[in-house]
Design a protein around this motif. Sequence first.
Motif, short mmCIF file in Angstrom:
data_model
loop_
_atom_site.label_atom_id
_atom_site.label_comp_id
_atom_site.label_asym_id
_atom_site.label_seq_id
_atom_site.Cartn_x
_atom_site.Cartn_y
_atom_site.Cartn_z
N GLY A 93 0.78 -1.23 0.00
CA GLY A 93 0.00 0.00 0.00
C GLY A 93 0.81 1.29 0.00
N LYS A 94 2.13 1.18 0.05
CA LYS A 94 2.98 2.38 0.06
C LYS A 94 3.72 2.48 -1.28
N LYS A 95 3.73 3.68 -1.85
CA LYS A 95 4.32 3.89 -3.16
C LYS A 95 5.83 3.65 -3.18
N ALA A 96 6.30 3.11 -4.29
CA ALA A 96 7.74 3.07 -4.53
C ALA A 96 8.27 4.49 -4.49
N GLY A 97 9.34 4.69 -3.74
CA GLY A 97 9.89 6.03 -3.58
C GLY A 97 9.52 6.67 -2.27
N ALA A 98 8.63 6.04 -1.50
CA ALA A 98 8.20 6.60 -0.21
C ALA A 98 8.67 5.75 0.97
N TRP A 99 9.42 4.69 0.70
CA TRP A 99 9.87 3.80 1.76
C TRP A 99 11.19 4.25 2.40
#
Length: 351
Positions: free
Chosen positions: A161-167
Amino acid sequence: MIRIIEPKFSEEEKSALISILESRQITRGEWTRKFEEDFARYLSVKYAFSVCSGTVALFIALKAMGIEGKRVVIPAMSFMATVDAVLLAGGIPVVVDVDDYYTMDISQLEDAIKRYKPVAVIPVHLYGQTANMQDIMYLSEKHGLIVLEDAAQAHGASFKGKKAGAWGQLSAFSFYASKNVPMGEGGIIATNDEKLAKEVKKWIDFGDHPAFNVRITEFQAAIGHIQLKHLEERNERRRKIAQKYTQHFNTSLITPAERDGAHHVYHLYTLRHHERDRIIKHLKERGIDARVYYTYLLNEIRNVESLPLEKASLFKNEVFSIPVHPYLTDEEVSYIIQSVLSAVETVAERI
């Protein structure tokens, strides 16, 4: 030829470019600000800084992290910019194997951490699918590593549920002509960390130390801004095409698997077959632009340290990609399916 890369632009982009010409504000204007703000909002991060390429985005992120003279773990399979950015920033790359999803192998990452004591890790979200960011973040937090996501091929992809680039603490995107958000050239560095954001900005603005001009123009920003608005629908078209491919190919080729919890956006639809080169030759003869991404492993092209690369060494000789861009017609998709199946059958008869 049914091209593997097919960016398309509308009257909206044309109108925006004309308005920029008429305004005479062709750099550092409202379009750049809007694009950065919209991209940060899309990722749900605080800061996004546009630069002239994905390679530069990686390089500046690494300079902001302060990795000079220190080891950085990267996966074996990626475009060469991943390893080059580390070298250009003064780091020492350590290459690890990939898993069945073509992304960083978690067990080897743990081995590399214990053996090499790196300060950072660059998981690459390859072909449109994220690495296993949950486990990568766990290991990185446990051992005090900074995570820089190479999300050049993963606009709109997500994991849990979390976008690539936001981890990670930082992420780098590319907007080269082939990407899911194409604007010719360009990149973005994204982060939620205020301290890192300030360090990134020092490498974009002149004054704090010797630097390059890495800015994009208003023309690029306008195209990126408009393309981003249509990213979700175009990614969904990619996914539908990929599903059709998989339904027809999964008994004759190794099709791309979608990681549990992942939302794959199929920047590339990548198949595997031990007679890859002969299949590609057959497809090109039928007017289909099939290609190999990539023919090399990162440790081979730059002679850097690596752990055993069993899977990556196999995969590099078998992978090939076929067109999956959102502008393919249903007729073209059917033709590609028939052509791939015919190629596999022809190759099998000649063995």
